[in-house]
Design a protein around this motif. Structure first.
Motif, PDB file in Angstrom:
ATOM      1  N   GLY A 163       3.350  -4.395 -11.197  1.00  0.00           N
ATOM      2  CA  GLY A 163       3.010  -5.817 -11.246  1.00  0.00           C
ATOM      3  C   GLY A 163       2.158  -6.238 -10.072  1.00  0.00           C
ATOM      4  N   LEU A 164       2.502  -5.772  -8.888  1.00  0.00           N
ATOM      5  CA  LEU A 164       1.742  -6.131  -7.694  1.00  0.00           C
ATOM      6  C   LEU A 164       0.413  -5.386  -7.626  1.00  0.00           C
ATOM      7  CD1 LEU A 164       1.761  -7.973  -5.310  1.00  0.00           C
ATOM      8  CD2 LEU A 164       3.238  -6.361  -4.084  1.00  0.00           C
ATOM      9  N   ARG A 165       0.379  -4.162  -8.145  1.00  0.00           N
ATOM     10  CA  ARG A 165      -0.906  -3.455  -8.263  1.00  0.00           C
ATOM     11  C   ARG A 165      -1.846  -4.236  -9.179  1.00  0.00           C
ATOM     12  NH1 ARG A 165       0.174   1.491 -11.085  1.00  0.00           N
ATOM     13  NH2 ARG A 165      -2.010   2.048 -10.764  1.00  0.00           N
ATOM     14  N   ALA A 166      -1.323  -4.691 -10.313  1.00  0.00           N
ATOM     15  CA  ALA A 166      -2.132  -5.474 -11.254  1.00  0.00           C
ATOM     16  C   ALA A 166      -2.575  -6.786 -10.619  1.00  0.00           C
ATOM     17  CB  ALA A 166      -1.333  -5.740 -12.531  1.00  0.00           C
ATOM     18  N   TRP A 167      -1.652  -7.441  -9.893  1.00  0.00           N
ATOM     19  CA  TRP A 167      -1.998  -8.709  -9.234  1.00  0.00           C
ATOM     20  C   TRP A 167      -3.127  -8.502  -8.224  1.00  0.00           C
ATOM     21  CZ3 TRP A 167      -2.267 -10.736  -4.362  1.00  0.00           C
ATOM     22  CH2 TRP A 167      -2.369 -12.130  -4.276  1.00  0.00           C
ATOM     23  N   SER A 168      -3.089  -7.390  -7.498  1.00  0.00           N
ATOM     24  CA  SER A 168      -4.129  -7.103  -6.509  1.00  0.00           C
ATOM     25  C   SER A 168      -5.488  -6.935  -7.176  1.00  0.00           C
ATOM     26  CB  SER A 168      -3.766  -5.846  -5.706  1.00  0.00           C
ATOM     27  OG  SER A 168      -2.545  -6.022  -5.018  1.00  0.00           O
ATOM     28  N   ARG A 169      -5.509  -6.308  -8.342  1.00  0.00           N
ATOM     29  CA  ARG A 169      -6.765  -6.198  -9.097  1.00  0.00           C
ATOM     30  C   ARG A 169      -7.230  -7.583  -9.568  1.00  0.00           C
ATOM     31  NH1 ARG A 169      -8.318  -1.795  -6.828  1.00  0.00           N
ATOM     32  NH2 ARG A 169      -7.786   0.181  -7.870  1.00  0.00           N
ATOM     33  N   GLY A 170      -6.279  -8.428  -9.936  1.00  0.00           N
ATOM     34  CA  GLY A 170      -6.654  -9.794 -10.307  1.00  0.00           C
ATOM     35  C   GLY A 170      -7.261 -10.545  -9.139  1.00  0.00           C
ATOM     36  N   LEU A 171      -6.708 -10.333  -7.956  1.00  0.00           N
ATOM     37  CA  LEU A 171      -7.264 -10.950  -6.752  1.00  0.00           C
ATOM     38  C   LEU A 171      -8.684 -10.462  -6.515  1.00  0.00           C
ATOM     39  CD1 LEU A 171      -6.962 -12.645  -4.166  1.00  0.00           C
ATOM     40  CD2 LEU A 171      -5.894 -10.646  -3.089  1.00  0.00           C
ATOM     41  N   GLN A 172      -8.914  -9.168  -6.665  1.00  0.00           N
ATOM     42  CA  GLN A 172     -10.266  -8.629  -6.486  1.00  0.00           C
ATOM     43  C   GLN A 172     -11.224  -9.213  -7.523  1.00  0.00           C
ATOM     44  OE1 GLN A 172      -8.800  -4.442  -6.446  1.00  0.00           O
ATOM     45  NE2 GLN A 172     -10.115  -4.201  -4.654  1.00  0.00           N
ATOM     46  N   SER A 173     -10.728  -9.415  -8.744  1.00  0.00           N
ATOM     47  CA  SER A 173     -11.553 -10.041  -9.777  1.00  0.00           C
ATOM     48  C   SER A 173     -11.934 -11.468  -9.380  1.00  0.00           C
ATOM     49  CB  SER A 173     -10.806 -10.046 -11.114  1.00  0.00           C
ATOM     50  OG  SER A 173     -11.566 -10.668 -12.126  1.00  0.00           O
ATOM     51  N   LEU A 174     -10.958 -12.205  -8.848  1.00  0.00           N
ATOM     52  CA  LEU A 174     -11.220 -13.577  -8.394  1.00  0.00           C
ATOM     53  C   LEU A 174     -12.277 -13.595  -7.296  1.00  0.00           C
ATOM     54  CD1 LEU A 174      -8.540 -16.266  -7.607  1.00  0.00           C
ATOM     55  CD2 LEU A 174     -10.355 -15.805  -5.982  1.00  0.00           C
ATOM     56  N   LEU A 175     -12.158 -12.685  -6.333  1.00  0.00           N
ATOM     57  CA  LEU A 175     -13.117 -12.640  -5.229  1.00  0.00           C
ATOM     58  C   LEU A 175     -14.521 -12.351  -5.743  1.00  0.00           C
ATOM     59  CD1 LEU A 175     -11.090 -10.532  -2.593  1.00  0.00           C
ATOM     60  CD2 LEU A 175     -11.225 -13.018  -2.813  1.00  0.00           C
ATOM     61  N   ALA A 176     -14.634 -11.393  -6.669  1.00  0.00           N
ATOM     62  CA  ALA A 176     -15.945 -11.031  -7.211  1.00  0.00           C
ATOM     63  C   ALA A 176     -16.522 -12.175  -8.037  1.00  0.00           C
ATOM     64  CB  ALA A 176     -15.834  -9.766  -8.051  1.00  0.00           C
ATOM     65  N   TYR A 177     -15.691 -12.814  -8.846  1.00  0.00           N
ATOM     66  CA  TYR A 177     -16.171 -13.894  -9.709  1.00  0.00           C
ATOM     67  C   TYR A 177     -16.686 -15.068  -8.885  1.00  0.00           C
ATOM     68  CZ  TYR A 177     -16.246 -17.342 -13.484  1.00  0.00           C
ATOM     69  OH  TYR A 177     -16.639 -18.303 -14.388  1.00  0.00           O
ATOM     70  N   SER A 178     -15.896 -15.478  -7.905  1.00  0.00           N
ATOM     71  CA  SER A 178     -16.304 -16.593  -7.050  1.00  0.00           C
ATOM     72  C   SER A 178     -17.544 -16.252  -6.244  1.00  0.00           C
ATOM     73  CB  SER A 178     -15.157 -16.971  -6.109  1.00  0.00           C
ATOM     74  OG  SER A 178     -15.497 -18.085  -5.321  1.00  0.00           O
TER      75      SER A 178
END
Length: 318
Positions: free
Chosen positions: A101-116
């Protein structure tokens, strides 16, 4: 007086990190940065020096959580290199203890950083990777990753793939059950109001989906307005307002866009995060369309945005 890490119990560290998770949702970054750095120092010091084997998993979990929060704080201050490095650190710590779950969340965070940061292709790839990790997860992280993938694909012009991702996100939301990250709350819980914000962002980029974008953005704003202060994410609420204002500008209704964007343009300096500034910039770009060249209301709103953009939160750390 500074409290040494070795004098703090693991339980105290857990409580400290949990409190910061909630604060990261609604407090300005200027009030969070120092406490986050202190928490990071305490957690990693204990991780390096604690001889108790029973503490290792808990400390790696806390290290992943605080690294993720600190990554978001750096992102708010437009420090993208530091933010992405810390997001990777969060992933590695989660991977060390086998926490999907936390591995997936970290990828979501990276997605947010790239998108923004204006890199939707990279954002889509991170979200896709995270979705694969979260395939067996029941928490809200799964719907977050599907929404993140949808808005990145929509920005890239992949309409059908984005639509399917939105359908999957809605299904995951409908059937999700709380996991340990949801129980922690704050930025680790993908709340319905935030879900509607992401959906609005995606629909705003899809052809013939103006009404759906308006509905989703309006729903997000209403949910945030009804939320208690400790659950009201000013960044995502501002994001939903920016999406709604963008749609209004595209419809030619500059007055409605101005009214929608008003609360965003009144945010104080510490809340003018990189993500907020990126959303406002999209509205400014739409106002530069030639059809608004001689429209006084459009010119006035552009000037307000330009004034707002001169003082981002990142100016506080320069």
């Amino acid at each position: 007086m500074t409290i040494l890490a070795e004098n703090i119990t693991v339980e105290q560290l857990r409580d400290e990190v949990a409190a910061l998770a909630g604060r990261c949702l609604c407090d300005p970054v200027t009030e969070l940065f120092g406490p986050l750095l202190e928490a990071q120092e305490r957690v990693f010091s204990r991780l390096e020096n604690d001889p108790e084997p029973d503490h290792v998993r808990e400390l790696y979990l806390l290290a992943a959580l605080v690294s993720g929060m600190l990554a978001k704080a750096h992102h708010d201050l437009d420090r993208e290199h530091q933010a992405m490095s810390l997001a990777r650190m969060a992933y590695v710590c989660a991977d060390n203890i086998g926490h999907p779950g936390l591995r997936a969340w970290s990828r979501g965070l990276q997605s947010l950083l790239a998108y923004s940061g204006g890199r939707p292709q990279e954002a889509a790839a991170f979200a896709d990777c995270g979705s694969g990790i979260a395939a067996e997860q029941t928490g809200s992280v799964a719907s977050w990753l599907a929404c993140a993938q949808a808005r990145a694909l929509a920005r890239l012009g992949h309409a059908e793939a984005a639509r399917l991702a939105l359908v999957r996100a809605d299904d995951l939301r409908e059937h999700h059950t709380h996991d340990d990250l949801d129980a922690l709350g704050g930025i680790f819980l993908f709340a319905p109001a935030r879900h509607h914000h992401y959906a609005a962002d995606a629909y705003a980029c899809l052809p013939d989906q103006r009404e759906r974008a308006v509905h989703e953005a309006t729903r997000s704003i209403a949910l945030y307005a009804a939320s208690p202060p400790e659950q009201r994410s000013f960044g995502d609420e501002a994001g939903a307002r920016c999406v709604l204002a963008l749609v209004r500008v595209r419809d030619g209704d500059v007055a409605a866009a101005r009214d929608t964007l008003g609360p965003v343009l009144r945010l104080d300096l510490p809340r003018r995060t990189a993500e907020v500034m990126a959303g406002v910039a999209r509205v400014a770009d739409a106002l530069r369309d030639s059809r608004f060249a001689d429209v006084p209301e459009a010119r006035a709103l552009r000037e307000q945005i330009e004034w707002f953009a001169q003082r981002p939160a990142s100016a506080l750390s320069s």
